[in-house]
Write a protein that holds these residues in place. Structure first.
Motif, mmCIF file in Angstrom:
data_model
loop_
_atom_site.group_PDB
_atom_site.id
_atom_site.type_symbol
_atom_site.label_atom_id
_atom_site.label_comp_id
_atom_site.label_asym_id
_atom_site.label_seq_id
_atom_site.Cartn_x
_atom_site.Cartn_y
_atom_site.Cartn_z
ATOM 1 N N VAL A 52 8.097 3.529 24.937
ATOM 2 C CA VAL A 52 9.241 4.119 24.157
ATOM 3 C C VAL A 52 9.117 5.424 24.377
ATOM 4 O O VAL A 52 8.284 6.284 24.112
ATOM 5 N N GLY A 53 10.592 6.004 24.629
ATOM 6 C CA GLY A 53 10.382 7.524 25.153
ATOM 7 C C GLY A 53 9.961 7.641 26.404
ATOM 8 O O GLY A 53 8.859 8.635 26.765
ATOM 9 N N CYS A 54 10.374 6.719 27.320
ATOM 10 C CA CYS A 54 9.460 6.738 28.662
ATOM 11 C C CYS A 54 9.858 7.948 29.463
ATOM 12 O O CYS A 54 9.080 7.832 30.406
ATOM 13 N N GLY A 55 10.772 8.590 29.219
ATOM 14 C CA GLY A 55 11.206 9.849 30.117
ATOM 15 C C GLY A 55 11.327 9.508 31.470
ATOM 16 O O GLY A 55 12.253 8.323 31.714
ATOM 17 N N GLY A 96 16.866 4.396 21.337
ATOM 18 C CA GLY A 96 16.099 5.262 20.409
ATOM 19 C C GLY A 96 15.104 4.574 19.747
ATOM 20 O O GLY A 96 15.027 3.236 19.887
ATOM 21 N N ALA A 97 14.139 5.130 19.346
ATOM 22 C CA ALA A 97 12.754 4.448 18.901
ATOM 23 C C ALA A 97 13.285 3.828 17.576
ATOM 24 O O ALA A 97 12.510 2.693 17.163
ATOM 25 N N GLU A 98 14.152 4.236 16.789
ATOM 26 C CA GLU A 98 14.697 3.417 15.718
ATOM 27 C C GLU A 98 15.236 2.377 15.849
ATOM 28 O O GLU A 98 15.636 1.586 14.844
ATOM 29 N N ASP A 99 15.748 2.069 16.792
ATOM 30 C CA ASP A 99 16.626 0.736 17.251
ATOM 31 C C ASP A 99 16.436 0.214 18.355
ATOM 32 O O ASP A 99 17.185 0.673 19.589
ATOM 33 N N GLN A 123 8.576 7.204 10.301
ATOM 34 C CA GLN A 123 8.213 6.113 9.694
ATOM 35 C C GLN A 123 9.310 4.717 9.908
ATOM 36 O O GLN A 123 9.047 3.512 9.950
ATOM 37 N N ARG A 124 10.434 5.250 10.234
ATOM 38 C CA ARG A 124 11.575 4.081 10.816
ATOM 39 C C ARG A 124 11.271 3.566 12.065
ATOM 40 O O ARG A 124 11.404 2.520 12.469
ATOM 41 N N ALA A 125 10.665 4.665 12.900
ATOM 42 C CA ALA A 125 10.287 3.939 14.194
ATOM 43 C C ALA A 125 9.021 3.123 13.907
ATOM 44 O O ALA A 125 8.808 2.039 14.923
ATOM 45 N N VAL A 126 8.127 3.263 13.133
ATOM 46 C CA VAL A 126 6.956 2.667 13.035
ATOM 47 C C VAL A 126 7.414 1.205 12.557
ATOM 48 O O VAL A 126 6.955 0.178 12.777
ATOM 49 N N ALA A 127 8.197 1.333 11.736
ATOM 50 C CA ALA A 127 8.856 -0.198 10.927
ATOM 51 C C ALA A 127 9.532 -0.835 12.104
ATOM 52 O O ALA A 127 9.371 -2.060 12.197
ATOM 53 N N GLU A 128 10.251 -0.329 13.214
ATOM 54 C CA GLU A 128 10.806 -0.916 14.124
ATOM 55 C C GLU A 128 9.891 -1.424 15.084
ATOM 56 O O GLU A 128 9.938 -2.399 15.756
ATOM 57 N N ALA A 129 8.744 -0.690 15.386
ATOM 58 C CA ALA A 129 7.683 -1.192 16.232
ATOM 59 C C ALA A 129 7.168 -2.367 15.460
ATOM 60 O O ALA A 129 6.749 -3.187 16.220
ATOM 61 N N ARG A 130 6.866 -2.230 14.280
ATOM 62 C CA ARG A 130 6.360 -3.375 13.564
ATOM 63 C C ARG A 130 7.200 -4.868 13.797
ATOM 64 O O ARG A 130 6.718 -6.054 13.971
ATOM 65 N N ARG A 131 8.623 -4.434 13.633
ATOM 66 C CA ARG A 131 9.436 -5.574 13.912
ATOM 67 C C ARG A 131 9.266 -6.410 15.091
ATOM 68 O O ARG A 131 9.248 -7.629 15.140
ATOM 69 N N VAL A 132 9.411 -5.597 16.354
ATOM 70 C CA VAL A 132 9.440 -6.163 17.732
ATOM 71 C C VAL A 132 8.071 -6.695 18.311
ATOM 72 O O VAL A 132 8.127 -7.436 18.919
ATOM 73 N N LEU A 133 6.954 -6.300 17.666
ATOM 74 C CA LEU A 133 5.502 -6.599 17.763
ATOM 75 C C LEU A 133 5.436 -8.200 17.563
ATOM 76 O O LEU A 133 5.509 -8.498 16.366
#
Length: 276
Positions: A52-55, A96-99, A123-133
């Motif tokens: 995420v945010g791979c540049g 983006g990290a949140e979606d 914290q929204r990005a962490v929640a999204e990470a938890r969703r996709v993992l």
């Protein structure tokens, strides 16, 4: 400013940022830090890992070399264009990290390097990470603490002003020191945190210092004359092999274990199934 002028300015800004990132990424210490992040992901051949945010996509290419299905995600189309040009065989998506563009539980590894400090709500990005993992999936967060950048200078007070003025313009400049609590609050387990300090003495890092002073001037924290004098001192240090910049990088890792249907209490048994 016309659309064409805006596009030209954006291209130049992206190129300037890439030059700084490339210089930093080529350093042995940066390569070791990336390697450490890959180790903490506990890579499983053939599984899906998102960066995420791979540049410009260096980590995506390196992860793919390790036998996983690596996908780079970034919200900046200019960065993604550079990534696709550099690594045409790799997969990149604009988001983006949140979606994130992934189904629930569909990836086994999540990596974000130098990303969370620009987010307004990490914290929204962490929640999204938890969703996709998937259950048993691994998350690794890497990033510097922008309030703790150390630069040797004859004027320590001015240096602190510049560093803090730049940090205050970011969404979450102290996200690195908050990684552990972010992951715990997000429902992750087995959270670990490391700090690796990278020291730069190469004159090629002078553009980083210029990028620090620009926001301080724009925000009124210092005037242009003081910034120019400070930069001139840093150039003199670089010419005399006396430049020193130290950045503390936090590396946090955790697991996304699935709680059993019987609702095991914290610390109890957790079932895990690899869905990738």
């Amino acid at each position: 400013m016309s659309n064409h002028q805006e596009a030209v300015a954006k291209h130049r800004d992206t190129e300037a940022l890439l030059a700084v990132l490339d210089t930093a990424d080529r350093m042995p210490s940066a390569a070791r830090l990336r390697e450490r992040s890959y180790t903490l992901l506990s890579l499983t051949p053939g599984s899906t890992v998102v960066d995420v945010g791979c540049g410009a996509g260096r980590a995506v290419a390196e992860l793919a070399e390790r036998g996983v299905h690596a996908v780079g995600v970034d919200p900046d189309p200019w960065m993604l264009a550079a990534a696709r040009e550099r690594w045409p065989a790799a997969e990149f998506r604009e988001a983006g990290a949140e979606d994130l563009p992934f189904a629930d539980g569909s990836v086994r590894g999540y990596r974000a390097d130098k990303v969370f400090h620009v987010l307004r709500e990490p914290q929204r990005a962490v929640a999204e990470a938890r969703r996709v993992l998937c259950p048993g999936g691994r998350i690794v967060l890497t990033g510097q603490d922008w309030d703790a950048i150390m630069i040797d200078s004859d004027d320590a007070a001015l240096t602190r002003t510049i560093v803090h003025a730049r940090a205050d313009l970011l969404g979450a400049p102290r996200a690195g020191r908050a990684y552990r609590n972010l992951l715990l609050d997000g429902g992750f387990d087995e959270v670990t945190v490391e700090v690796h300090t990278t020291v730069f003495t190469d004159p090629a890092m002078l553009p980083l210092l210029t990028r620090l002073t620009e926001p301080a001037c724009a925000g009124g924290a210092i005037d242009r004359d003081r910034a120019d004098a400070w930069l001139a001192e840093q150039r003199r240090r670089a010419d005399a092999d006396r430049l020193l910049i130290a950045l503390p990088f936090f590396v946090a890792a955790a697991s996304a274990w699935a709680v059993s249907a019987k609702s095991s209490p914290p610390g109890g048994r957790r079932d895990f199934a690899d869905t990738t």
